[in-house]
Design an enzyme around this catalytic site. Structure first.
Site, PDB file in Angstrom:
ATOM      1  N   GLY A 219       1.035  -1.184   0.098  1.00 30.65           N
ATOM      2  CA  GLY A 219       0.071  -0.045  -0.225  1.00 30.65           C
ATOM      3  C   GLY A 219       0.736   1.388   0.033  1.00 30.65           C
ATOM      4  O   GLY A 219       0.274   2.440   0.476  1.00 30.65           O
ATOM      5  N   ASP A 220       2.081   1.191  -0.446  1.00 29.10           N
ATOM      6  CA  ASP A 220       2.840   2.505  -0.428  1.00 29.10           C
ATOM      7  C   ASP A 220       3.750   2.557  -1.444  1.00 29.10           C
ATOM      8  O   ASP A 220       3.614   1.999  -2.783  1.00 29.10           O
ATOM      9  CB  ASP A 220       3.507   2.705   0.938  1.00 29.10           C
ATOM     10  CG  ASP A 220       3.529   4.019   1.271  1.00 29.10           C
ATOM     11  OD1 ASP A 220       4.028   4.893   0.621  1.00 29.10           O
ATOM     12  OD2 ASP A 220       2.911   4.668   2.339  1.00 29.10           O
TER      13      ASP A 220
END
Ligand code: NAG
Ligand code: NAG
Ligand code: NAG
Ligand code: NAG
Ligand code: NAG
Ligand code: NAG
Ligand code: NAG
Ligand code: NAG
Ligand code: NAG
Ligand code: NAG
Ligand code: NAG
Ligand code: NAG
Length: 413
Positions: A219-220
């Site tokens: 998620g990054d």
């Protein structure tokens, strides 16, 4: 080419003097004391072997190898005790972060054999943070720290607690054949991104680092270059993430001069995960030129430069802005009067064969500051398609304070 130096090391395998083998104690018993004893006994000139499927890691650890190897066939499973880890993980000064496991030493190989690595028990952290970024004490799974001439290969990092991996103050490191996956399973997240900060890897104060054959879902940032990352090579990486190749953030600390230099990237695919939007395929981010609040989520006022970057064969699927530069980072404290103050210089950056799509009307947005205009960028074989085909072609590429460039015919300033 520095990789040549690493090959003799890989061939040493059979010649290590001593072997220490640690079987997992099981039943949730902490395996760290036995693992550290094995490294003390065999870490210099020998071999540490962990043949079991699952080891319990109930305390932070530093494993040190000199002219040695570490064969890890199963997972180092970090315990899900949030309060314990916040209080006890090692500190990392940059952005006031933390680390669960350091790998240190020189002339070593860590081999996960495609079945071993870290199980971070990250779900407890994802559900605890509920999407909030950079919470204090949440540890990175593993950091290659103070290391020289090492190979880490065939390695899996599943459900990392925070950043999956970091390379810090290290030189001549090859990280090859990695599989990293941070996936939130908590339905309470709804459509929100609860795997924020689960970066694939970050480099900091390191040089001659090579990433090769990586698969990342999370998620990054897929791979991010933090201050003082030089001579970095990235090759054959597949990212399902929120950002692809990230340069920064830089300029966050007022006393600091940050350098990103000699970075070569090729054969990278970046796509969005179905539960999160992909912000940028290549994302350059620097802070404003004045200091507002404190890191991790405030800062600014630092300076430095990024130069001699080449990005080749990059394919970006469904990004908000496939190629993106912001020089106005303040996260939530942005005040318009600080715009255009960043003194961090983005120079001598080259793209060759960049293809893909955006889900907005923009394919390129370079917001360089008036205080430090961008210069010397080049573009060849760029084929990026905006979502809205009816958009005026000259509107899909924004480049403010962008000078002395080649290959961008429709740049609107
Ligand atoms: C590394 O370890 C191997 C096996 O123990 C040994 O043969 C070799 O001489 C060592 N090399 C160095 C530089 O210590
Ligand atoms: C390893 O064992 C722990 C319990 O000690 C468990 O929480 C974890 O899910 C196991 N990990 C894997 C990858 O099987
Ligand atoms: C890091 O964060 C902790 C917890 O908020 C705080 O106590 C500490 O002062 C911070 N350290 C720095 C250097 O900002
Ligand atoms: C790295 O080296 C520094 C300086 O010698 C030392 O203070 C630090 O403890 C080392 N880090 C680790 C994880 O060993
Ligand atoms: C960086 O690592 C080297 C070992 O490779 C160590 O001697 C040095 O002290 C470390 N520097 C810092 C600032 O930690
Ligand atoms: C990551 O893990 C999730 C959940 O197990 C799975 O659905 C997804 O396919 C995995 N991603 C990759 C790239 O393997
Ligand atoms: C690229 O990486 C993938 C995934 O790790 C691997 O399967 C593939 O063989 C690699 N390709 C090359 C040319 O090495
Ligand atoms: C980065 O390198 C520059 C130049 O050597 C130095 O001034 C600066 O302190 C370094 N920054 C960090 C974060 O190590
Ligand atoms: C620029 O970086 C590349 C690696 O991408 C390196 O081979 C080259 O020597 C660097 N150029 C200069 C002028 O340092
Ligand atoms: C493309 O990205 C948008 C915005 O994040 C998202 O709504 C859409 O579902 C994505 N499309 C696919 C096929 O993933
Ligand atoms: C351009 O990059 C794509 C991958 O993004 C690759 O398949 C293709 O072969 C590259 N084209 C050239 C001419 O290198
Ligand atoms: C333009 O950029 C190139 C490549 O970085 C550089 O060599 C040249 O000096 C720059 N020219 C000007 C006028 O800034």
């Amino acid at each position: 080419m520095h990789l040549i130096l690493l090959f003799p090391l890989i061939c040493l395998g059979a010649a290590y003097a001593k072997t220490c083998t640690v079987h997992a104690a099981g039943r949730g018993i902490d395996d760290v004391p036995a693992i550290l004893a094995a490294f003390a006994e065999c870490g210099k000139g020998g071999k540490v072997v962990l043949p079991s499927a699952n080891y319990t890691i109930a305390q932070p650890m530093i494993t040190h190898l000199e002219n040695g190897s570490f064969d890890l066939h199963g997972y180092l499973s970090f315990t899900p005790d949030i309060d314990y880890w916040i209080a006890n993980s090692y500190r990392f000064p940059f952005q006031n972060q933390s680390i669960g496991w350091h790998i240190t030493g020189n002339d070593f190989v860590v081999d996960g054999h495609g079945t071993g690595g870290v199980f971070g028990n990250g779900q407890v952290w994802y559900s605890w943070a509920r999407g909030a970024g950079n919470l204090f004490g949440r540890p990175m799974s593993v950091s290659i720290t103070n290391a020289t001439r090492a190979v880490i290969k065939n390695f899996r990092i599943i459900q990392p607690q925070f950043w999956s991996s970091l390379v810090w103050n290290s030189t001549d490191i090859l990280l090859t054949d990695f599989y990293v996956n941070a996936t939130n399973m908590d339905p309470a997240a709804g459509k929100a991104n609860w795997v924020q900060n689960t970066d694939g890897s970050d480099t900091y104060e390191s040089k001659r680092i090579t990433y090769q054959n990586w698969i990342y879902q999370g998620g990054d940032d897929c791979i991010a270059f933090k201050p003082n990352s030089t001579q970095i090579t990235v090759r054959n990486v597949s990212c399902t993430s929120v950002n692809g190749m990230t340069f920064g953030s830089v300029g966050q600390y007022p006393s600091s001069f940050d350098i990103l230099q000699d970075i070569f990237i090729e054969d990278v695919v970046v796509q969005n995960h179905r539960t999160a939007q992909l912000d940028g395929g290549a994302y350059f981010k620097s802070w404003i030129g004045v200091n507002v609040n404190t890191p991790p989520n405030g800062g600014g006022g630092g300076s430095g430069y990024c130069k001699n970057v080449t990005i080749k064969n990059l394919h970006i699927i469904n990004a908000t802005v496939p190629l993106l530069l912001t020089s106005e980072l303040t996260y939530d404290q942005l005040n318009a009067s600080y715009a255009n103050t960043s003194t961090f210089v983005w120079d001598d950056i080259h793209f060759h064969n960049v293809t893909g799509t955006s889900n907005t009307g923009l394919v390129i947005e370079f917001e360089c500051s008036t205080a430090a205009p961008c210069s010397g960028w080049s573009f060849e074989k760029i084929n990026l398609t905006p979502a809205d085909a009816s958009t005026n072609a000259s509107d899909d590429t924004i480049c403010h304070n962008f000078f002395n460039y080649t290959g961008l015919p429709q740049c609107s300033t």
